[in-house]
Design a protein around this motif. Structure first.
Motif, PDB file in Angstrom:
ATOM      1  N   ASN A  55      38.209  20.754  43.347  1.00 26.41           N
ATOM      2  CA  ASN A  55      37.695  20.848  44.713  1.00 26.41           C
ATOM      3  C   ASN A  55      36.499  21.784  44.835  1.00 26.41           C
ATOM      4  O   ASN A  55      36.147  22.211  45.930  1.00 26.41           O
ATOM      5  N   GLY A  56      35.866  22.122  43.714  1.00 30.51           N
ATOM      6  CA  GLY A  56      34.676  22.961  43.764  1.00 30.51           C
ATOM      7  C   GLY A  56      34.933  24.406  44.096  1.00 30.51           C
ATOM      8  O   GLY A  56      34.041  25.079  44.633  1.00 30.51           O
ATOM      9  N   SER A  57      36.100  24.930  43.775  1.00 25.04           N
ATOM     10  CA  SER A  57      36.434  26.327  44.074  1.00 25.04           C
ATOM     11  C   SER A  57      37.283  26.897  42.949  1.00 25.04           C
ATOM     12  O   SER A  57      38.000  26.164  42.262  1.00 25.04           O
ATOM     13  N   LEU A  58      37.201  28.205  42.794  1.00 22.99           N
ATOM     14  CA  LEU A  58      37.968  28.928  41.795  1.00 22.99           C
ATOM     15  C   LEU A  58      38.490  30.215  42.388  1.00 22.99           C
ATOM     16  O   LEU A  58      37.877  30.791  43.315  1.00 22.99           O
ATOM     17  N   ASN A  59      39.594  30.669  41.821  1.00 16.29           N
ATOM     18  CA  ASN A  59      40.173  31.937  42.258  1.00 16.29           C
ATOM     19  C   ASN A  59      39.319  33.089  41.745  1.00 16.29           C
ATOM     20  O   ASN A  59      38.897  33.107  40.590  1.00 16.29           O
ATOM     21  N   MET A  60      39.084  34.082  42.596  1.00 18.88           N
ATOM     22  CA  MET A  60      38.265  35.222  42.204  1.00 18.88           C
ATOM     23  C   MET A  60      38.929  36.048  41.121  1.00 18.88           C
ATOM     24  O   MET A  60      38.246  36.675  40.304  1.00 18.88           O
ATOM     25  N   HIS A  61      40.254  36.049  41.093  1.00 21.77           N
ATOM     26  CA  HIS A  61      40.953  36.796  40.041  1.00 21.77           C
ATOM     27  C   HIS A  61      40.717  36.155  38.676  1.00 21.77           C
ATOM     28  O   HIS A  61      40.547  36.857  37.672  1.00 21.77           O
ATOM     29  N   ALA A  62      40.680  34.813  38.623  1.00 22.19           N
ATOM     30  CA  ALA A  62      40.402  34.131  37.354  1.00 22.19           C
ATOM     31  C   ALA A  62      38.984  34.418  36.876  1.00 22.19           C
ATOM     32  O   ALA A  62      38.745  34.615  35.681  1.00 22.19           O
ATOM     33  N   ILE A  63      38.034  34.466  37.808  1.00 16.08           N
ATOM     34  CA  ILE A  63      36.654  34.788  37.426  1.00 16.08           C
ATOM     35  C   ILE A  63      36.553  36.240  36.968  1.00 16.08           C
ATOM     36  O   ILE A  63      35.811  36.563  36.033  1.00 16.08           O
TER      37      ILE A  63
ATOM     38  N   ASN B  37      23.254  37.721  47.086  1.00 16.70           N
ATOM     39  CA  ASN B  37      21.888  37.220  46.885  1.00 16.70           C
ATOM     40  C   ASN B  37      21.835  35.702  46.758  1.00 16.70           C
ATOM     41  O   ASN B  37      20.731  35.137  46.735  1.00 16.70           O
ATOM     42  N   HIS B  38      22.984  35.040  46.650  1.00 18.87           N
ATOM     43  CA  HIS B  38      23.020  33.584  46.458  1.00 18.87           C
ATOM     44  C   HIS B  38      24.010  32.968  47.446  1.00 18.87           C
ATOM     45  O   HIS B  38      24.902  32.214  47.070  1.00 18.87           O
ATOM     46  N   GLN B  39      23.826  33.285  48.715  1.00 19.45           N
ATOM     47  CA  GLN B  39      24.709  32.731  49.742  1.00 19.45           C
ATOM     48  C   GLN B  39      24.449  31.256  49.986  1.00 19.45           C
ATOM     49  O   GLN B  39      25.306  30.566  50.556  1.00 19.45           O
ATOM     50  N   SER B  40      23.293  30.748  49.564  1.00 25.14           N
ATOM     51  CA  SER B  40      23.023  29.315  49.699  1.00 25.14           C
ATOM     52  C   SER B  40      23.738  28.492  48.631  1.00 25.14           C
ATOM     53  O   SER B  40      23.840  27.265  48.764  1.00 25.14           O
ATOM     54  N   ASP B  41      24.229  29.139  47.582  1.00 29.03           N
ATOM     55  CA  ASP B  41      24.927  28.442  46.496  1.00 29.03           C
ATOM     56  C   ASP B  41      26.433  28.632  46.554  1.00 29.03           C
ATOM     57  O   ASP B  41      27.183  27.693  46.256  1.00 29.03           O
ATOM     58  N   PHE B  42      26.879  29.847  46.893  1.00 25.48           N
ATOM     59  CA  PHE B  42      28.308  30.159  46.898  1.00 25.48           C
ATOM     60  C   PHE B  42      28.719  30.654  48.279  1.00 25.48           C
ATOM     61  O   PHE B  42      27.889  31.155  49.047  1.00 25.48           O
ATOM     62  N   SER B  43      30.003  30.519  48.547  1.00 27.92           N
ATOM     63  CA  SER B  43      30.567  31.022  49.799  1.00 27.92           C
ATOM     64  C   SER B  43      31.935  31.611  49.524  1.00 27.92           C
ATOM     65  O   SER B  43      32.702  31.087  48.706  1.00 27.92           O
ATOM     66  N   LEU B  44      32.221  32.705  50.207  1.00 29.51           N
ATOM     67  CA  LEU B  44      33.528  33.368  50.123  1.00 29.51           C
ATOM     68  C   LEU B  44      34.223  33.206  51.469  1.00 29.51           C
ATOM     69  O   LEU B  44      34.269  34.120  52.288  1.00 29.51           O
ATOM     70  N   GLU B  45      34.750  31.994  51.692  1.00 27.20           N
ATOM     71  CA  GLU B  45      35.442  31.750  52.952  1.00 27.20           C
ATOM     72  C   GLU B  45      36.711  32.590  53.060  1.00 27.20           C
ATOM     73  O   GLU B  45      37.047  33.101  54.123  1.00 27.20           O
ATOM     74  N   THR B  46      37.402  32.708  51.961  1.00 27.52           N
ATOM     75  CA  THR B  46      38.548  33.605  51.878  1.00 27.52           C
ATOM     76  C   THR B  46      38.237  34.670  50.844  1.00 27.52           C
ATOM     77  O   THR B  46      37.451  34.429  49.914  1.00 27.52           O
ATOM     78  N   PRO B  47      38.819  35.848  50.930  1.00 29.14           N
ATOM     79  CA  PRO B  47      38.464  36.921  49.981  1.00 29.14           C
ATOM     80  C   PRO B  47      38.806  36.623  48.533  1.00 29.14           C
ATOM     81  O   PRO B  47      38.237  37.244  47.638  1.00 29.14           O
ATOM     82  N   ASP B  48      39.705  35.679  48.285  1.00 29.17           N
ATOM     83  CA  ASP B  48      40.139  35.438  46.913  1.00 29.17           C
ATOM     84  C   ASP B  48      39.710  34.081  46.372  1.00 29.17           C
ATOM     85  O   ASP B  48      40.213  33.644  45.336  1.00 29.17           O
ATOM     86  N   THR B  49      38.785  33.383  47.009  1.00 30.95           N
ATOM     87  CA  THR B  49      38.346  32.059  46.567  1.00 30.95           C
ATOM     88  C   THR B  49      36.837  31.960  46.661  1.00 30.95           C
ATOM     89  O   THR B  49      36.248  32.271  47.705  1.00 30.95           O
ATOM     90  N   LEU B  50      36.219  31.523  45.554  1.00 29.82           N
ATOM     91  CA  LEU B  50      34.779  31.284  45.499  1.00 29.82           C
ATOM     92  C   LEU B  50      34.552  29.777  45.518  1.00 29.82           C
ATOM     93  O   LEU B  50      35.092  29.051  44.688  1.00 29.82           O
TER      94      LEU B  50
END
Length: 438
Positions: free
Chosen positions: A165-173, A193-206
């Motif tokens: 689904n195009g997302s990963l857990n921040m702990h795994a990263i 610096n790359h808010q046009s590429d990534f989003s942190l909708e929840t604190p633990d998911t990129l």
């Protein structure tokens, strides 16, 4: 009957062959006709891991990297102190946390190019500080990571594009930040610096905002194109093939080559293709898709390796619901699991040659310089001390106005004459005291 079995002569004979008494008791007159059953040898991933053909060069490399990792952990403990040094009593408390199985003093003396032991001038206890070489390499690594931020962003995009689904857990990263070349503060320094590429909708998911189809080309596809154009191979042989490189001494059983050739020609869904568009019902095709995902994941790392236990955090987002160790052991020509070091590590075989990376990158080059300090051990330490002593004397003479622009031989002779002065005697005495302490 009892006298025949338990006679003195028979007991002496049975003492030479103790298995005869066991046969007499285990298989008496009532159970001799029973069939003896033997336990089947256990065939599991653990037994195959122990009995596989080992790559001694990669195992040796992992032992060296373990020593480097321990030295870096110890450097981090020392750098967290207020004055940039730590006493040996303090480092002794952190020995178990770092994973050292030897005394802290013996470990520090093994690598004098990294650690410097001296006596504190006030407290008069033995302290340790980081050498200038190691401090410069750590600063260089941080600078190289900051300069190659665009390459890091591409790695993150490729990982997110491979997920379901195009997302990963921040702990795994966070667990694989060193393998991906990420800085420790990437969440605060790089992601804003790359808010046009990534989003942190929840604190633990990129989450990836938009896909970049230019990046949806696997590293193995570039290798296939090169094999197809340079070696003039048929398209059906290279379209779904992987580079195979078996370790030295690998035993090829009967029928193995034919199975490998059929597996190389087996079609599969590529890592950046959506699995829902091409549903897989064949088990072999599903396993080959997972092999392609693992191959691309390892190709995206800096040193083409990753700890096996950290792959478990990518099983669900990458749809790899299989036994990872079983699958990796099925393909010894593509992957290698090294059990040396503190943990089991998966390496990409094609990326290494004689213990070195075939295509080095800037971050790997700096880490290789750190590894060279580990490999050097105590060698050339005397020459380094003499060189630094001459430089310090040269700086002192220039501060007193005694420095002349002469050739190196004349400057060396003048340095030797300067040793007889009072200042030179004091420096020599200080060096002799430090050598006694070491």
């Amino acid at each position: 009957m009892a006298s025949k079995v338990f006679g003195r002569i028979n007991l002496r004979a049975s003492s030479l062959c103790p298995y005869r008494l066991d046969d007499a008791f285990c298989y008496g007159p009532f159970n001799r006709s029973m069939q003896r059953r033997w336990k089947k040898p256990v065939d599991s991933a653990r037994t195959r891991l122990e009995g596989r053909t080992r790559d001694h060069r990669m195992d040796k490399l992992m032992i060296q990297l373990r020593n480097l990792r321990q030295a870096l952990d110890l450097r981090e403990v020392i750098s967290q102190q207020r004055n940039g040094y730590a006493s040996l009593q303090l480092l002794l408390r952190w020995r178990r946390e770092i994973g050292l199985n030897i005394e802290i003093g013996a470990f520090l003396k093994k690598y004098p190019h990294i650690f410097e032991i001296y006596v504190h001038p006030v407290r008069r206890n033995h302290c340790c500080r980081i050498s200038r070489k190691m401090a410069d390499l750590v600063a260089e690594e941080d600078a190289v990571i900051r300069e190659n931020e665009s390459a890091i962003v591409r790695r993150l995009k490729k990982l997110l594009m491979m997920s379901m689904n195009g997302s990963l857990n921040m702990h795994a990263i966070w667990l694989v930040r060193k393998e991906l070349g990420l800085p420790d503060d990437y969440r605060c320094s790089m992601l804003p610096n790359h808010q046009s590429d990534f989003s942190l909708e929840t604190p633990d998911t990129l989450t990836l905002i938009s896909r970049d189809e230019n990046l949806a080309v696997a590293n193995v596809e570039k290798w296939r194109q090169k094999e197809y154009t340079e070696k003039w191979l048929a398209e059906y042989e290279t379209k779904y093939a992987f580079p195979i490189n078996f370790p030295t001494g690998f035993k090829i059983e009967k029928g193995f080559r034919e199975k490998l050739k059929n597996w190389q020609r087996l079609p599969y869904t590529k890592p950046y293709e959506e699995n829902d568009l091409h549903p897989i019902s064949n088990v072999e095709r599903l396993e080959k898709r997972i092999v392609g995902i693992l191959h691309e994941l390892l190709s995206s790392t800096v040193e083409k390796m990753i700890p096996l236990e950290r792959l478990a955090h990518f099983r669900r987002p990458f749809s790899m619901e299989v036994n990872m160790r079983e699958l990796l052991l099925k393909h010894p020509g593509i992957f290698y699991i090294s059990t040396k070091g503190s943990t089991q590590t998966v390496l990409l075989r094609e990326s290494y040659n004689k213990g070195c990376l075939v295509e080095p990158n800037p971050v790997y080059s700096v880490r290789r310089k750190m590894l060279d300090l580990i490999l050097s051990g105590c060698r050339n330490i005397g020459e380094t001390e003499n060189a630094t002593w001459i430089v310090e004397n040269d700086n002192q003479r220039s501060s007193h106005g005694l420095h002349n622009h002469t050739c190196p031989v004349d400057s060396m002779n003048s340095m030797l004459q300067f040793e007889n002065d009072s200042c030179g005697e004091e420096i020599f005495s200080c060096d002799s005291q430090e050598s006694k302490i070491q």
